[in-house]
Scaffold this active site. Structure first.
Site: not given
Length: 412
Positions: A127, A154
């Protein structure tokens, strides 16, 4: 490929978490993410106990366990040994464990291996809440996660401008041919929210939506996500969708988002004119005057309206001319974007490229111009949509919902 919808559960204790689990169950998501970094107590035993209870409530719905650390936008400060122990413990009772592979690179392969031994799969995650890494860096990160054994890779990034959003969509499309592991990518915040529902372009196998609480900026309501994902997978259009409205209503912004969601080509009439003339709208006004510009505008509308299946964004004054309205209505439905004068002024007060306002950038002048044009806008519009909420995805959802009810848009 159908994109799965995952909704987060975030709570402090068992009672709060179970209550949320019961609430999200009614939303019928494909997956649920249990965020453990907000737990009052974080220990392997507590994690297993709560995860089991949540799983019992959810039944067959797939469950992701996530312990988000502070360095990746969560609430938890924990050492690597504790992080590994908790993730592996959760793996014994859930379907997936989210592992911050880049943040724990030295022990990532061991964590992934032990989670697999427990029978769960791994979503490798990374992230970036303050920027969007360059394309090469994003590819490198996803390759590292795949190399560590993740079953899904991800990455979530924060855009600084619309170019960052477009770049994330582009690099996501490339990733499908670079790594063999399924991917999840998203650009966060309101600016990047379109990436959560244009998965036909990005290839994301999961999108995160709001069931009870959002777990990251830019998540949208689960019902809205379900509808827009369906549109993104395939829809038909009878003619063109034409966006009109006063300056500052976000016609260009909304048309770009609509284009991404529907797959229809987006055409900004002002940009079309600028490209053909080789100079800005302000320069055309200054050197040739408004009447000359309006002639260019009519010619542009004739040219772009020859085809169907387009999102056409018009300048604020385009529909003041009957000829222009006739051109547009022959091959399209006219959607009027509306906002209060206060909303408009707040959006355009710092702009220097609005020829009609440059000599009097005031709320009073905005009100006056809007009052002059509003009757005409309402007269020619087939649909009226408020944009005061300043949420491009909500606006797209409202437009598509109305047009589907009218039979103008057909969702496959």
């Amino acid at each position: 490929m159908r994109t799965k919808i995952c909704v987060p559960i975030m709570g402090r204790d068992s009672n709060e978490i179970i209550k949320q689990a019961e609430q999200v169950l009614e939303k019928k998501p494909d997956m649920v993410e249990l965020r453990a970094d907000g737990f009052d107590e974080i220990s392997p035993d507590m994690v297993v106990e709560i995860t089991k209870k949540v799983k019992e409530v959810l039944g067959k719905i797939e469950l992701i366990f996530t312990l988000r650390t502070k360095r990746e936008g969560g609430e938890c400060e924990i050492n690597e040994s504790q992080y590994k122990e908790i993730c592996v413990s959760a793996a014994s009772v859930c379907h997936y464990v989210d592992v911050e592979i880049i943040g724990h690179l030295e022990i990532a392969e061991k964590i992934v291996s032990e989670i697999h031994n427990q029978g769960a799969k791994v979503i490798g995650s990374s992230h970036y809440f303050d920027h969007t890494p360059d394309n090469e860096k994003i590819i490198e990160i996803m390759k590292k996660m795949e190399g560590a054994g993740a079953d899904i890779c991800k990455i979530a990034v924060m855009p600084q401008d619309k170019e960052d959003v477009e770049r994330l969509i582009q690099v996501s499309a490339w990733l499908k041919n670079i790594i063999s592991t399924p991917i999840i990518t998203m650009s966060m915040g309101e600016l990047g929210s379109v990436t959560r529902v244009c998965t036909a372009q990005t290839g994301s196998c999961v999108t995160f939506a709001v069931g009870v609480h959002a777990s990251a900026p830019g998540q949208i309501d689960v019902g809205m996500a379900r509808k827009l994902l369906k549109v993104n997978q395939g829809c038909g259009l009878k003619g063109n969708i034409i966006l009109i409205g006063f300056m500052g209503t976000g016609k260009t912004t909304v048309s770009k988002a609509l284009s991404r969601i529907t797959g229809f080509k987006e055409i900004d009439v002002d940009a079309y004119i600028v490209e053909k003339q080789g100079r800005s709208i302000s320069e055309i006004f200054e050197s040739k005057g408004e009447e000359y510009f309006r002639k260019l505008e009519t010619n542009a509308l004739k040219e772009v309206s020859e085809k169907s299946g387009q999102i056409i964004s018009c300048g604020g004054g385009a529909v003041l001319k009957d000829e222009n309205v006739d051109i547009l209505k022959k091959r399209g439905v006219i959607v009027l974007l509306t906002a209060t004068p206060e909303t408009i002024f707040d959006r355009v007060k710092d702009h220097t490229h609005r020829p009609i306002l440059n000599r009097d950038m005031s709320l009073k002048h905005v009100r006056q111009l809007m009052a002059e044009r509003e009757p005409r806008y309402k007269e020619v519009a087939d649909v009226k949509i408020s944009v005061d909420a300043n949420d491009r995805i909500l606006t797209c959802y409202n437009i598509l919902t109305v047009l589907e009810e009218m039979g103008y848009v057909h969702v496959n």
